[in-house]
Design an enzyme around this catalytic site. Sequence first.
Site, PDB file in Angstrom:
ATOM      1  N   SER A 305     -35.815  -0.885  64.009  1.00 54.07           N
ATOM      2  CA  SER A 305     -34.797  -1.211  63.020  1.00 54.07           C
ATOM      3  C   SER A 305     -35.362  -1.940  61.800  1.00 54.07           C
ATOM      4  O   SER A 305     -36.286  -1.441  61.176  1.00 54.07           O
ATOM      5  CB  SER A 305     -33.692  -2.000  63.710  1.00 54.07           C
ATOM      6  OG  SER A 305     -32.536  -1.892  62.949  1.00 54.07           O
ATOM      7  N   HIS A 446     -28.578   2.817  68.820  1.00 54.59           N
ATOM      8  CA  HIS A 446     -29.605   2.057  68.130  1.00 54.59           C
ATOM      9  C   HIS A 446     -30.351   1.167  69.129  1.00 54.59           C
ATOM     10  O   HIS A 446     -29.808   0.144  69.561  1.00 54.59           O
ATOM     11  CB  HIS A 446     -28.865   1.198  67.099  1.00 54.59           C
ATOM     12  CG  HIS A 446     -29.722   0.555  66.085  1.00 54.59           C
ATOM     13  ND1 HIS A 446     -30.495   1.262  65.198  1.00 54.59           N
ATOM     14  CD2 HIS A 446     -29.931  -0.756  65.799  1.00 54.59           C
ATOM     15  CE1 HIS A 446     -31.128   0.425  64.406  1.00 54.59           C
ATOM     16  NE2 HIS A 446     -30.817  -0.807  64.751  1.00 54.59           N
TER      17      HIS A 446
HETATM   18  C1  GTR Z   1     -28.422  -3.851  60.724  1.00 53.16           C
HETATM   19  C2  GTR Z   1     -28.942  -3.454  59.387  1.00 53.16           C
HETATM   20  C3  GTR Z   1     -29.915  -2.334  59.516  1.00 53.16           C
HETATM   21  C4  GTR Z   1     -30.891  -2.533  60.652  1.00 53.16           C
HETATM   22  C5  GTR Z   1     -30.322  -3.317  61.807  1.00 53.16           C
HETATM   23  C6  GTR Z   1     -31.335  -3.989  62.741  1.00 53.16           C
HETATM   24  O1  GTR Z   1     -27.425  -4.807  60.682  1.00 53.16           O
HETATM   25  O2  GTR Z   1     -27.851  -3.069  58.619  1.00 53.16           O
HETATM   26  O3  GTR Z   1     -30.575  -2.091  58.297  1.00 53.16           O
HETATM   27  O4  GTR Z   1     -32.083  -3.029  60.225  1.00 53.16           O
HETATM   28  O5  GTR Z   1     -29.495  -4.325  61.436  1.00 53.16           O
HETATM   29  O6  GTR Z   1     -32.320  -4.542  62.308  1.00 53.16           O
HETATM   30  O7  GTR Z   1     -31.039  -3.987  63.945  1.00 53.16           O
END
Ligand code: GTR
Length: 471
Positions: A305, A446
């Site tokens: 991420s 994610h």
């Molecule tokens: C989210 C963000 C993303 C991503 C994510 C993470 O809130 O919007 O860009 O990086 O976090 O790091 O888990």
Amino acid sequence: MEINEEYVMKSKKITWIGIGLFTVLMYLMGVFSGVVDAAKELWKFHQDFPHASISILLDINQNEEKVPAYELPPVLRSVAGKPMTSAEQWQNNQQDLLAQFAKHIYGQTPSKQLLVTSRVIESSKQAFNDKALRQQVTLTFQGQSNSLEHKITMLIYRPNNISGPVPAFLGLNFRGNHTITSDPAVLLTQNWVKKDVEHGVLSNQATDANRGQRVRRYPIEMIIDRGYAFVTAYYGDFYPDHINGQPNSIHSLFSDDISKDATNDVNIAKWGAIGAWSWGMSRMLDYLELDESIDASRVVTIGHSRLGKASLWSAAQDQRFAAAISNNSGSVGAALSRRQFGETVKIITTMFPHWFTPEFKNYAEQEDKLPIDQHQLIALLAPRPVYVASGSKDHWADPRGEFLAASAAAPVYQLFGMDTDKLSTMPDVGEAITGPISYHLRDGKHDMLTFDWNHYLNFADCHLVEKSVCQ
Ligand code: GTR
């Protein structure tokens, strides 16, 4: 027994009314719990991003049909506007292209060298049932023009059964070194951590409460068994990840670089937090270059991420990294900004202004004005191997945009005589594409899971250890 018709009709009617009422009640409860969940999410958003308006979440696009028509900056056109037809021309353009990413997105990483002292503060060969050497090493940085000091702690696991220098994965972690393993000897960071009431972190100070919270993302024993070292540090050691984190970040040792950001009325250095995390990864590599048990010429950056964004930016700037892995890095990581799918420039710069150079927010809803896009960041890795991975349900990160960026970087790898034919079609869920630009689409959300690591280990085996195992 005589059947009383009127009675039967009545009881049937009562039954239907009962079913009807029950259905309505269930529906209302469903709506109510949906409303409660949505309210909880909005409350959480407000707590995490008090500086951002909730309204930015209203027009998120998660519909492929609403992706605007766009044209990518040609990957084989130099910053000066000339076509590039050879690997040499590409390499001559690399510094200019890096400067574009620094100028418009991540900010300029300072080249000034800091004084660094390293100290092994803990070491044991008994980790993972005697399989691995665990070392905890502090790096203390000193500013040259000011008297400040900044300390970070690296955690290293290295297989015991291999005598020569081993290849390594190097990546930062989100919640502290103690969260990636249940190994009780891992020290707690002294720096700011995010409150996480659900996991027992009640203040911004690390405690034992969430030890092992993130083990699912780090199958360290499997990594060790495959002959690799695993090297990590808490990302907040370099830059505490919040809008007021800058004074306690590594930026404070580069005081000449600090400017005032009028919009948020906080000091933001010209380089952002992603720049600081990327810089930190390079300093960890500096340390590994002095450690004879690790082969510093075979170190792969890895990050999930926002740390996947840092993984790419770090390896793009630092040619010493042998390869890079971007796991679900999404917006301003591997995903194309011009698609405006999921998290856009507007959303990311509103929620996380401190990640970028202040100029980047000017491209909100004007992505087509950006002179670069993320396929060129991936291309900056060439000819080194790079891995981009997506989660099929990770719409926020735009899996298709991640794949298309990886695929649009391919012509640069072709200049180096590499075969990238497999990148012509996006693979199905659960499938992977192997090669100098590797890609997979894991089923699910994610996250970074064992499925991902299996592919990353095969990728590293192929590119860093033994060509004959390449698939
Ligand atoms: C989210 C963000 C993303 C991503 C994510 C993470 O809130 O919007 O860009 O990086 O976090 O790091 O888990």
